[in-house]
Design an enzyme around this catalytic site. Structure first.
Site, PDB file in Angstrom:
ATOM      1  N   PHE A 167      34.885 -21.909  13.670  1.00  0.00           N
ATOM      2  CA  PHE A 167      35.488 -21.229  12.135  1.00  0.00           C
ATOM      3  C   PHE A 167      34.453 -22.277  10.917  1.00  0.00           C
ATOM      4  O   PHE A 167      34.628 -22.082   9.873  1.00  0.00           O
ATOM      5  CB  PHE A 167      36.453 -20.818  11.445  1.00  0.00           C
ATOM      6  CG  PHE A 167      35.897 -19.113  12.446  1.00  0.00           C
ATOM      7  CD1 PHE A 167      36.391 -18.060  11.141  1.00  0.00           C
ATOM      8  CD2 PHE A 167      37.190 -18.574  13.361  1.00  0.00           C
ATOM      9  CE1 PHE A 167      36.313 -16.868  11.947  1.00  0.00           C
ATOM     10  CE2 PHE A 167      37.522 -16.994  13.811  1.00  0.00           C
ATOM     11  CZ  PHE A 167      36.644 -16.356  12.762  1.00  0.00           C
TER      12      PHE A 167
ATOM     13  N   PHE B 212      32.418 -22.098   8.277  1.00  0.00           N
ATOM     14  CA  PHE B 212      32.722 -22.907   6.641  1.00  0.00           C
ATOM     15  C   PHE B 212      31.765 -23.957   5.982  1.00  0.00           C
ATOM     16  O   PHE B 212      30.864 -24.324   5.259  1.00  0.00           O
ATOM     17  CB  PHE B 212      34.095 -23.937   6.470  1.00  0.00           C
ATOM     18  CG  PHE B 212      35.116 -22.303   6.091  1.00  0.00           C
ATOM     19  CD1 PHE B 212      35.102 -22.605   4.417  1.00  0.00           C
ATOM     20  CD2 PHE B 212      36.098 -22.046   7.111  1.00  0.00           C
ATOM     21  CE1 PHE B 212      36.326 -20.941   4.811  1.00  0.00           C
ATOM     22  CE2 PHE B 212      36.855 -20.995   6.635  1.00  0.00           C
ATOM     23  CZ  PHE B 212      36.712 -20.622   5.810  1.00  0.00           C
TER      24      PHE B 212
ATOM     25  N   GLY C  72      29.109 -19.928 -21.895  1.00  0.00           N
ATOM     26  CA  GLY C  72      28.234 -20.054 -21.888  1.00  0.00           C
ATOM     27  C   GLY C  72      26.824 -19.001 -20.735  1.00  0.00           C
ATOM     28  O   GLY C  72      28.063 -19.520 -19.801  1.00  0.00           O
TER      29      GLY C  72
ATOM     30  N   PRO D 206      25.326 -18.930 -17.013  1.00  0.00           N
ATOM     31  CA  PRO D 206      25.504 -19.368 -16.002  1.00  0.00           C
ATOM     32  C   PRO D 206      24.225 -19.971 -15.732  1.00  0.00           C
ATOM     33  O   PRO D 206      23.202 -19.689 -16.129  1.00  0.00           O
ATOM     34  CB  PRO D 206      25.060 -18.390 -14.323  1.00  0.00           C
ATOM     35  CG  PRO D 206      25.834 -17.244 -14.802  1.00  0.00           C
ATOM     36  CD  PRO D 206      25.654 -17.031 -16.195  1.00  0.00           C
TER      37      PRO D 206
ATOM     38  N   GLY E  74      24.793 -25.811 -18.129  1.00  0.00           N
ATOM     39  CA  GLY E  74      25.034 -26.749 -18.039  1.00  0.00           C
ATOM     40  C   GLY E  74      26.649 -26.731 -18.349  1.00  0.00           C
ATOM     41  O   GLY E  74      26.577 -28.033 -19.106  1.00  0.00           O
ATOM     42  N   LYS E  75      27.068 -26.260 -18.703  1.00  0.00           N
ATOM     43  CA  LYS E  75      28.297 -26.291 -18.637  1.00  0.00           C
ATOM     44  C   LYS E  75      29.494 -27.147 -18.093  1.00  0.00           C
ATOM     45  O   LYS E  75      29.813 -28.426 -18.295  1.00  0.00           O
ATOM     46  CB  LYS E  75      29.267 -24.724 -18.248  1.00  0.00           C
ATOM     47  CG  LYS E  75      29.211 -24.107 -19.570  1.00  0.00           C
ATOM     48  CD  LYS E  75      29.061 -22.336 -19.907  1.00  0.00           C
ATOM     49  CE  LYS E  75      29.562 -22.258 -18.298  1.00  0.00           C
ATOM     50  NZ  LYS E  75      28.210 -21.320 -17.719  1.00  0.00           N
TER      51      LYS E  75
ATOM     52  N   HIS F  49      12.245  -8.580 -35.375  1.00  0.00           N
ATOM     53  CA  HIS F  49      13.767  -8.354 -35.204  1.00  0.00           C
ATOM     54  C   HIS F  49      14.793  -9.125 -36.204  1.00  0.00           C
ATOM     55  O   HIS F  49      14.924  -9.406 -37.150  1.00  0.00           O
ATOM     56  CB  HIS F  49      13.848  -8.103 -34.089  1.00  0.00           C
ATOM     57  CG  HIS F  49      15.380  -7.405 -34.377  1.00  0.00           C
ATOM     58  ND1 HIS F  49      16.114  -5.790 -34.460  1.00  0.00           N
ATOM     59  CD2 HIS F  49      17.137  -7.472 -34.696  1.00  0.00           C
ATOM     60  CE1 HIS F  49      17.256  -5.775 -33.900  1.00  0.00           C
ATOM     61  NE2 HIS F  49      17.877  -6.800 -34.791  1.00  0.00           N
ATOM     62  N   GLU F  50      14.365 -10.448 -35.349  1.00  0.00           N
ATOM     63  CA  GLU F  50      15.009 -11.364 -36.521  1.00  0.00           C
ATOM     64  C   GLU F  50      15.089 -12.561 -37.901  1.00  0.00           C
ATOM     65  O   GLU F  50      15.716 -12.283 -38.751  1.00  0.00           O
ATOM     66  CB  GLU F  50      15.684 -12.780 -35.218  1.00  0.00           C
ATOM     67  CG  GLU F  50      16.213 -12.224 -33.698  1.00  0.00           C
ATOM     68  CD  GLU F  50      17.828 -11.880 -34.250  1.00  0.00           C
ATOM     69  OE1 GLU F  50      18.305 -12.459 -35.105  1.00  0.00           O
ATOM     70  OE2 GLU F  50      18.094 -10.907 -33.116  1.00  0.00           O
TER      71      GLU F  50
ATOM     72  N   HIS G 161      16.122  -9.535 -40.374  1.00  0.00           N
ATOM     73  CA  HIS G 161      17.698  -9.441 -40.308  1.00  0.00           C
ATOM     74  C   HIS G 161      17.416 -10.558 -41.832  1.00  0.00           C
ATOM     75  O   HIS G 161      18.148 -11.116 -42.931  1.00  0.00           O
ATOM     76  CB  HIS G 161      18.524 -10.671 -39.439  1.00  0.00           C
ATOM     77  CG  HIS G 161      18.881  -9.211 -38.761  1.00  0.00           C
ATOM     78  ND1 HIS G 161      18.962  -7.571 -39.163  1.00  0.00           N
ATOM     79  CD2 HIS G 161      19.006  -9.478 -36.862  1.00  0.00           C
ATOM     80  CE1 HIS G 161      19.463  -6.679 -38.141  1.00  0.00           C
ATOM     81  NE2 HIS G 161      19.692  -7.472 -36.940  1.00  0.00           N
TER      82      HIS G 161
HETATM   83  P1  ADP Z   1      26.573 -24.128 -15.715  1.00  0.00           P
HETATM   84  O1  ADP Z   1      28.390 -24.665 -15.020  1.00  0.00           O
HETATM   85  O2  ADP Z   1      26.916 -23.319 -16.624  1.00  0.00           O
HETATM   86  O3  ADP Z   1      26.281 -22.758 -14.579  1.00  0.00           O
HETATM   87  P2  ADP Z   1      25.388 -26.556 -14.231  1.00  0.00           P
HETATM   88  O4  ADP Z   1      26.352 -27.564 -15.085  1.00  0.00           O
HETATM   89  O5  ADP Z   1      26.526 -25.882 -13.243  1.00  0.00           O
HETATM   90  O6  ADP Z   1      25.549 -25.355 -14.947  1.00  0.00           O
HETATM   91  O7  ADP Z   1      24.261 -26.539 -14.668  1.00  0.00           O
HETATM   92  C1  ADP Z   1      23.651 -26.639 -13.093  1.00  0.00           C
HETATM   93  C2  ADP Z   1      22.299 -27.421 -12.991  1.00  0.00           C
HETATM   94  O8  ADP Z   1      21.231 -27.278 -13.877  1.00  0.00           O
HETATM   95  C3  ADP Z   1      22.725 -28.982 -13.363  1.00  0.00           C
HETATM   96  O9  ADP Z   1      23.512 -29.295 -12.514  1.00  0.00           O
HETATM   97  C4  ADP Z   1      21.816 -29.259 -14.041  1.00  0.00           C
HETATM   98  O10 ADP Z   1      20.778 -29.638 -13.006  1.00  0.00           O
HETATM   99  C5  ADP Z   1      21.030 -28.601 -14.128  1.00  0.00           C
HETATM  100  N1  ADP Z   1      21.281 -28.316 -15.684  1.00  0.00           N
HETATM  101  C6  ADP Z   1      21.753 -27.358 -16.445  1.00  0.00           C
HETATM  102  N2  ADP Z   1      21.545 -27.726 -17.806  1.00  0.00           N
HETATM  103  C7  ADP Z   1      21.330 -28.682 -17.773  1.00  0.00           C
HETATM  104  C8  ADP Z   1      20.608 -30.267 -19.270  1.00  0.00           C
HETATM  105  N3  ADP Z   1      21.176 -29.460 -20.117  1.00  0.00           N
HETATM  106  N4  ADP Z   1      19.794 -30.865 -18.881  1.00  0.00           N
HETATM  107  C9  ADP Z   1      19.517 -30.937 -17.943  1.00  0.00           C
HETATM  108  N5  ADP Z   1      19.890 -30.586 -16.592  1.00  0.00           N
HETATM  109  C10 ADP Z   1      20.868 -29.084 -17.026  1.00  0.00           C
HETATM  110 ZN    ZN Z   2      20.099  -7.375 -35.319  1.00  0.00          ZN
END
Ligand code: ADP
Ligand code: ZN
Ligand code: MG
Length: 582
Positions: free
Chosen positions: A110, A114, A182, A184, A187-188, A404-405, A408
């Site tokens: 297991f 993993f 934001g 997926p 880059g959060k 569209h934008e 507006h």
């Molecule tokens: P999120 O958390 O929004 O889902 P991530 O931060 O995990 O996104 O981003 C995944 C990968 O994408 C990062 O490790 C990086 O390699 C790339 N990436 C995303 N946004 C940027 C950015 N603005 N500049 C450079 N690399 C980015």
């Molecule tokens: Zn609109």
């Protein structure tokens, strides 16, 4: 994980330790009188070890019932350390050596499963899975390409973490929690790490999905551990990735069964309130669904600052491509600007993936540099993967959104003189295909009838521009139409602004009781209802015609704005104004 625990449990129970007969009420009493030293929950069966060493297997009605009956006692005792929540604990009888070997084999199988899936180890699961200092010292704002606005907003946090004393002595209040919103791959996580890296402070991260565990009280105790660690390592950042997994609105689940999650959420709220302002712990969290979060999380003193992390526009994409090709040799025929233009809708993660796949293609073909062809081929592969996740924007969609934008924006300038354009973009945000941001020049308490009519025109501008320029209209305008109609209806029923209906308010406070609507009789007759509908329709039709007229007269400007949008994807107020001065 569960299977392993269950197997271990099955074997463990088989090994000798003396078994006592116990029913549910005995268990409740034993817990209340603190006679239980450890327990293992497995489905609806709990294996308990009593303080006198006896073991017993007890059937419980459900985990929820147990929680309701003695959850508080269990938590208290776990805090004190007199009650342990165990995966397994047993005295090994030597006759079972073969069994043990079997168990070990199982565990290995297991575990490797993993590890290969990239899951973190399965041990120590009651301890916080927060990871300390994930090399964030090497991640700085330079690694986050584009995203200038996001970085500017976070700069303040960095300053504070670098030198909290400076802020505290001036009595400044720094936000405790920042929510990064934001889709997926935008880059959060990267941004949160960069904040820690810039400020050179430890970074504790945990993912909301880590909390989803079956063992009672584990989520909550993980939250406690996380904050304990954080407080010891101030100043620092605590980052909760995918907070929606644990932070969903409470009581929203169907038919209960979410006690564990709610308990975790409650603990999180308690901990957040537990440390005061300016204590040097900054909470950050990431989600792409802020709308499903429990409102308590967003209250002042918690995640009260939201930063939207946008999908990159063409300039941002070029910058990201530069970052991710910095250490890759590119052939002369590669033009990053051109790739950026061809990848509308790609997130940062998609672009990173693209460059990586290109390098793999190049390597397989024994190239010394990554060629244009490698990138093109890699893009086909990435696109197929991306299509499912984010939205690839086709040229036609892009053009439709641009007009569209532009519609507006142009009408906002021409009609609504009380505000100015801040930003227009055809990069999707949330569920919208693009957006136009305009800010009012002054705060106002009242809105006049003409202003409301103007607002309807601005909202209809998107649809009308589509209709006039493309031989097609899209569903993208439906929420515009809805909102415009709402205004028209309010004018008629709430503000008495319609001559046909008269200065009467038919407004019932606007509250709708879903499911109870049948008992909710209208305060006016069917005939009045029909009159209202006719009047709303009259206003809307009239405004639609005006919108058509204004846009037809200003077709040149509309086209210029749309073309600029197609080229740059996002334009600011100044670039927008330039379209009028030709
Ligand atoms: P999120 O958390 O929004 O889902 P991530 O931060 O995990 O996104 O981003 C995944 C990968 O994408 C990062 O490790 C990086 O390699 C790339 N990436 C995303 N946004 C940027 C950015 N603005 N500049 C450079 N690399 C980015
Ligand atoms: Zn609109
Ligand atoms: Mg992430």
């Amino acid at each position: 994980m569960l299977v392993v625990a269950y197997l271990i449990y099955m074997f463990a129970v088989g090994f000798g330790a003396s078994q006592t007969k116990m029913v549910y009420s005995d268990l409740v009493n034993s817990i209340k009188s603190e006679q239980v030293s450890s327990m293992l929950v497995s489905g609806n069966t709990v294996t308990v070890t009593l303080t006198n060493g006896d073991k017993a297997k007890v059937k419980i009605p459900s985990l929820d019932t147990l929680q309701a009956d003695v959850g508080k006692e269990m938590n208290d005792q776990m805090d004190k350390g007199t009650l342990k929540q165990e995966a397994y604990e047993t005295k090994i009888s030597w006759t079972a050596v073969t069994n043990i070997i079997l168990i070990i084999v199982f565990i290995c199988v297991f575990f490797f499963g993993f590890l290969r899936k990239g899951g973190s180890g399965a041990t120590n699961f009651t301890k916080s899975r927060a990871r300390l200092n994930e090399n964030t010292k090497n991640v700085t704002f330079k690694d986050v390409a584009g995203a200038d606005e996001e970085k500017a907003e976070l700069a303040e946090i960095v300053e504070f973490l670098k030198n909290p004393q400076k802020f505290v002595s001036l009595g400044a209040r720094i936000p405790k929690g920042v929510l990064l919103v934001g889709s997926p791959g935008t880059g959060k996580t990267l941004l949160a790490k960069a904040v820690a890296g810039e400020a050179k402070v430890p970074f504790f991260s945990i993912s909301g999905s880590d909390f989803v565990e079956l063992y009672v009280g584990v989520g909550a105790s993980r939250v406690r551990d996380l904050f304990e660690q954080a407080k010891k390592n101030r100043p620092c950042i605590v980052f909760i990735d995918e907070i929606d997994a644990v932070g969903r609105k409470r009581g929203a689940g169907m038919g209960g069964g979410h006690d564990e999650r709610e308990q975790t959420l409650n603990q999180l709220l308690v901990e957040m309130d537990g440390f005061g302002e300016n204590e040097g712990v900054i909470m950050m969290a990431a989600t792409n669904r802020p709308d499903i979060l429990d409102p308590a999380l967003l209250r002042p003193g918690r995640f009260d600052r939201q930063i939207v992390v946008d999908v990159p526009d063409v300039k941002g994409r070029e910058a990201i491509l530069k970052v991710h090709s910095a250490k890759k040799p590119l052939a002369n025929d590669v033009d990053l600007e051109e790739i950026a233009k061809a990848t509308a809708g790609y997130s940062g993660a998609d672009l990173e993936n693209l460059m990586n796949e290109s390098a793999i293609f190049a390597a397989r073909r024994n190239h010394l540099e990554i060629t244009r062809k490698d990138i093109e081929d890699a893009n086909l592969k990435v696109m197929m993967g991306t299509e499912k996740r984010s939205r690839i924007i086709t040229e036609k969609e892009k053009k439709l959104t641009a007009f569209h934008e532009a519609g507006h924006a142009v009408l906002a300038k021409l009609v609504d003189k009380t505000s100015h354009i801040h930003k227009v973009s055809i990069i999707p945000r949330g569920r919208a295909g693009g957006y136009t941001m305009y800010v009012p020049d002054e705060d106002k308490m009242y809105t006049s009838k003409n202003e409301m009519l103007d607002r309807i025109i601005v909202m209809l501008g998107g649809r009308v521009a589509e209709e006039l320029t493309m031989d097609d209209i899209s569903t993208g305008a439906s929420s515009d139409i809805q909102r415009a109609t709402d205004i028209a209806r309010q004018m008629v029923t709430k503000y008495g602004m319609s001559e046909a209906i008269g200065p009467v308010s038919y407004d019932d406070g606007g509250e709708v009781f879903i499911g109870r609507d049948f008992a909710h009789s209208k305060a006016y007759s069917e005939k009045t209802a029909a009159d209202i509908d006719a009047e709303v329709k009259h206003i809307m039709t009239l405004q639609y015609r005006k919108t058509e007229q204004i846009l037809t007269e200003n077709m040149a400007v509309l086209t210029r704005v749309a073309e600029k949008l197609l080229e740059k994807e996002t334009i600011d107020g100044q670039e927008f104004e330039e379209c009028f001065n030709i």
